[in-house]
Scaffold this active site. Sequence first.
Site, short mmCIF file in Angstrom:
data_model
loop_
_atom_site.label_atom_id
_atom_site.label_comp_id
_atom_site.label_asym_id
_atom_site.label_seq_id
_atom_site.Cartn_x
_atom_site.Cartn_y
_atom_site.Cartn_z
N ILE A 87 1.03 -1.20 0.00
CA ILE A 87 -0.01 -0.06 0.04
C ILE A 87 0.99 1.22 -0.17
CG2 ILE A 87 -0.16 -0.09 2.65
CD1 ILE A 87 -3.06 0.91 2.10
N ALA A 88 0.86 2.16 -0.86
CA ALA A 88 1.59 3.10 -0.77
C ALA A 88 0.82 4.39 -1.56
CB ALA A 88 2.69 3.00 -1.88
N GLU A 121 2.94 -7.02 6.60
CA GLU A 121 4.11 -6.69 7.29
C GLU A 121 4.44 -5.17 7.09
OE1 GLU A 121 6.39 -9.36 4.81
OE2 GLU A 121 5.92 -11.07 5.78
N ASN A 126 8.20 2.27 10.37
CA ASN A 126 7.21 3.34 9.76
C ASN A 126 6.04 3.38 10.83
OD1 ASN A 126 5.23 4.22 8.14
ND2 ASN A 126 5.55 2.78 6.48
N TYR A 133 -2.61 1.28 11.14
CA TYR A 133 -3.15 -0.34 11.22
C TYR A 133 -3.61 -0.53 12.52
CZ TYR A 133 -0.34 -0.62 7.02
OH TYR A 133 0.25 -0.37 5.72
#
Length: 168
Positions: A87-88, A121, A126, A133
């Site tokens: 995801i970015a 992961e 980060n 999350y």
Amino acid sequence: MASANYLGKNTELAALNIQLVTADTPAALIERGHAIHVQAQFSPWKLSTFADCFTPPYYGLFALDENELVGYAIVLEVLDEATLMDIAVVQHCRGRGVGKALLQRVLDKAKARSMREVWLEVRESNFAAIHLYETHGFEHIELRKNYYPTENGKENAAIMKWPNVAMA
């Protein structure tokens, strides 16, 4: 592309649209997604690998602000488990609700498809992603030592899981 508006309450983007990547998605859009991937990853995938992640058993979501691709998510589904593979969000849109909207859409799809859990992961450093999350119900499962390559060696990966409480 199938689409749906997915505006987060805290987003500053006026018209964020989350779209499912399909066989009809233009190659130029896939290439733009790969450019975001290259910008976001220390050791990015080749374009062919990235493009392959939009075919079963994977699926992908693109986040567009007006006509600009600003983020993506790639998910692998096997039986009743999903893995958020990547995801970015493009640099200039980080912190504006794009990642939150993409993640929420992934979790909504997981519920709709009766996935028991979603795994991921994330780099231990980060903190913004880990916080995102955690606020969406992901639990810390374990630490994978020396998993991600860095300029100075290796970095640990936090393994996290989202349990679908509706399936409990």
